[in-house]
Design an enzyme around this catalytic site. Sequence first.
Site, PDB file in Angstrom:
ATOM      1  CE  LYS A 198      -2.566   1.532   3.611  1.00 14.53           C
ATOM      2  NZ  LYS A 198      -3.716   1.525   4.545  1.00 14.53           N
ATOM      3  CD  GLU A 204      10.386  -6.082   6.030  1.00 14.25           C
ATOM      4  OE1 GLU A 204      10.020  -4.985   5.535  1.00 14.25           O
ATOM      5  OE2 GLU A 204      10.415  -6.288   7.261  1.00 14.25           O
ATOM      6  N   GLY A 255      -4.066  -2.186   6.234  1.00 14.70           N
ATOM      7  CA  GLY A 255      -3.399  -3.387   5.717  1.00 14.70           C
ATOM      8  C   GLY A 255      -4.054  -4.685   6.174  1.00 14.70           C
ATOM      9  NE  ARG A 256      -4.906  -3.732  12.423  1.00 17.90           N
ATOM     10  CZ  ARG A 256      -4.303  -2.551  12.332  1.00 17.90           C
ATOM     11  NH1 ARG A 256      -3.303  -2.379  11.480  1.00 17.90           N
ATOM     12  NH2 ARG A 256      -4.702  -1.544  13.073  1.00 17.90           N
ATOM     13  CD  GLU A 342      -0.309  -4.324  12.553  1.00 15.81           C
ATOM     14  OE1 GLU A 342       0.883  -4.038  12.437  1.00 15.81           O
ATOM     15  OE2 GLU A 342      -0.975  -4.821  11.622  1.00 15.81           O
ATOM     16  CG  HIS A 373      -2.532 -35.477  18.827  1.00 15.26           C
ATOM     17  ND1 HIS A 373      -2.613 -36.765  19.295  1.00 15.26           N
ATOM     18  CD2 HIS A 373      -3.696 -35.241  18.162  1.00 15.26           C
ATOM     19  CE1 HIS A 373      -3.750 -37.313  18.899  1.00 15.26           C
ATOM     20  NE2 HIS A 373      -4.432 -36.398  18.211  1.00 15.26           N
ATOM     21  CE  LYS A 488       7.082  -0.784   9.394  1.00 16.98           C
ATOM     22  NZ  LYS A 488       6.010  -0.115   8.684  1.00 16.98           N
TER      23      LYS A 488
HETATM   24  C1  G6Q Z   1      -1.375  -3.730   8.705  1.00 22.11           C
HETATM   25  C2  G6Q Z   1      -0.109  -3.061   8.844  1.00 22.11           C
HETATM   26  C3  G6Q Z   1       1.084  -3.744   8.219  1.00 22.11           C
HETATM   27  C4  G6Q Z   1       1.211  -3.550   6.711  1.00 22.11           C
HETATM   28  C5  G6Q Z   1       2.607  -4.021   6.262  1.00 22.11           C
HETATM   29  C6  G6Q Z   1       2.798  -3.868   4.783  1.00 22.11           C
HETATM   30  O1  G6Q Z   1      -2.434  -3.284   9.059  1.00 22.11           O
HETATM   31  O2  G6Q Z   1      -0.239  -1.759   8.390  1.00 22.11           O
HETATM   32  O3  G6Q Z   1       1.110  -5.125   8.499  1.00 22.11           O
HETATM   33  O4  G6Q Z   1       0.214  -4.227   6.028  1.00 22.11           O
HETATM   34  O5  G6Q Z   1       3.578  -3.306   6.967  1.00 22.11           O
HETATM   35  O6  G6Q Z   1       2.655  -2.541   4.385  1.00 22.11           O
HETATM   36  P1  G6Q Z   1       2.593  -2.145   2.884  1.00 22.11           P
HETATM   37  O7  G6Q Z   1       1.384  -2.761   2.270  1.00 22.11           O
HETATM   38  O8  G6Q Z   1       2.544  -0.642   2.863  1.00 22.11           O
HETATM   39  O9  G6Q Z   1       3.849  -2.660   2.229  1.00 22.11           O
END
Ligand code: G6Q
Length: 520
Positions: A198, A204, A255-256, A342, A373, A488
């Site tokens: 996003k 990463e 994101g989540r 989160e 188990h 970060k």
């Molecule tokens: C979720 C967080 C986080 C995010 C990642 C990836 O709610 O904001 O997990 O989704 O850090 O971010 P980008 O989509 O911006 O790469």
Amino acid sequence: MFTRTKAFELLQALSSHPIDLTHPGALTPERIGSYSIEALGFHLLYGTERVNKEVIEALCQLAKESHALEKMRAMQAGEVLNRIEGYESENRSVLHTAMRDVFDERQTAPAAKDASDRASRELHKLKKFLEETDGYTDLIQIGIGGSDLGPRALCIALQAFHKPHKKIHFISNVDPDDANAVLKNVDPKKTLVVIVSKSGTTLETLTNEEFVRERFKATGVDPKRHFIAVTGEKSPMDDPSRYLASFYMWDFVGGRYSATSMVGAVMLAFSLGYDAFEEVLKGAHEMDVHAREAEPHHNLPLLSALFGIWNRNFLKLPTVAVIPYSQALLRFPAHLQQLDMESNGKRIDKEGHPCPFSTGPVIWGEPGTNGQHSFYQLIHQGTDPIPLEFIGFRKSQYPKDLEIQHTTSQEKLLSNLFAQSLALAIGQKSENPNKFFPGNRPNRILLADQLTPKTLGALLAFYEHKVAFQGFIWNINSFDQEGVQLGKVLAGKILGLFSASKAPGKPTSFPLGEAYLKYL
Ligand code: G6Q
């Protein structure tokens, strides 16, 4: 405020003597039969929670006093709920529901309508794109956090419905072994690569994109004909000249909460086919409507949120295990871990004041029966009770099953699910302390017919709304994630030390980081 509601006081009084499920006559067939609600093909069975009618009434009163339903309606209408009053914060609407508000019963509030119109445009683009690119056999999704966990959990959950010859792979970790392991198994010529970020700035994801680009180029494949971007409009990744196609998401989709946006859509529509993917959206949309319309006593995610609050704030239980009796939901607890922790792992309220009560619990889980188990020993006889949320289905996804000694595998699976729920509640008396089970371990079961694309969409939205309802009741902001920033920033500084060591003349100082690098 949560602790100043009348219901809080009442619930606190009631929590001094919660129902004892081990008491003879407490857990009856009638209780199991009547302590349940049904909606959208889901049953929520809560006879094995430590609640009675009085507690349920008080919990529903808490929902009313906290305006939980009004807040859910405001969220879905696009009100700016992602904010901390009087402080710098994200200050955004929360409109993941608009990503599937493309059917009937649409929102008419301008912000929500605008968001769902945008979602419709992207869906339309996606449908056309997939028709034009049917020849690809594999798709690699590169993303992390919300751009990975939800989509991955959904992809695995719907493997039974994947089209033949369409394979999905994920790369999330910046560990080079993650990318190498995937690249070993694909033919770049037949592979699409979807980069999902996003922000378009995630270390990463951008590193893995370059890693895979280089490898594609090395085999003579032009990344421009294979790479797709899913990103925020105007993000650094919003450069259509580098990609075969670009799809968008917006800052009002966290994101989540983004699995039903283009973040999950490209991969799911590729593997399932567009129409089956649309079923995921339909299921989620139906749950969105249910969450904002159904009264607390009959509202699946709200009632579930309330039981969670009872266990967390009144019975003082700090963790929750989510145990799907479905192998397909293998990664679903990992998604819920992010979604819940989160969102509700917060220590201030929406006005910036410290919360004088506990908020989000630790969430964890594994599919049953496998968990039985391993960690169930602690769940049954450990010192700390752990509330459980079971998920089960009457039918398996694949039609083939086998009767062995007069029962199918699915019947064996369900027998275990019901047995565990009962065993945790009633326990076992014994003179031998080693064979004694204390019982009274609260749990509930969410039961549906079969894990189809539509059921999964509804299940995903059920949990999104359960988490949001808890946040509304606690008056915390469930939609930001400041807590991930500090690490970060420090990682960036340590990375600076690595690069300074290779490019002399780049002075940098971070003694605490340097202390760690001495171990390398
Ligand atoms: C979720 C967080 C986080 C995010 C990642 C990836 O709610 O904001 O997990 O989704 O850090 O971010 P980008 O989509 O911006 O790469």
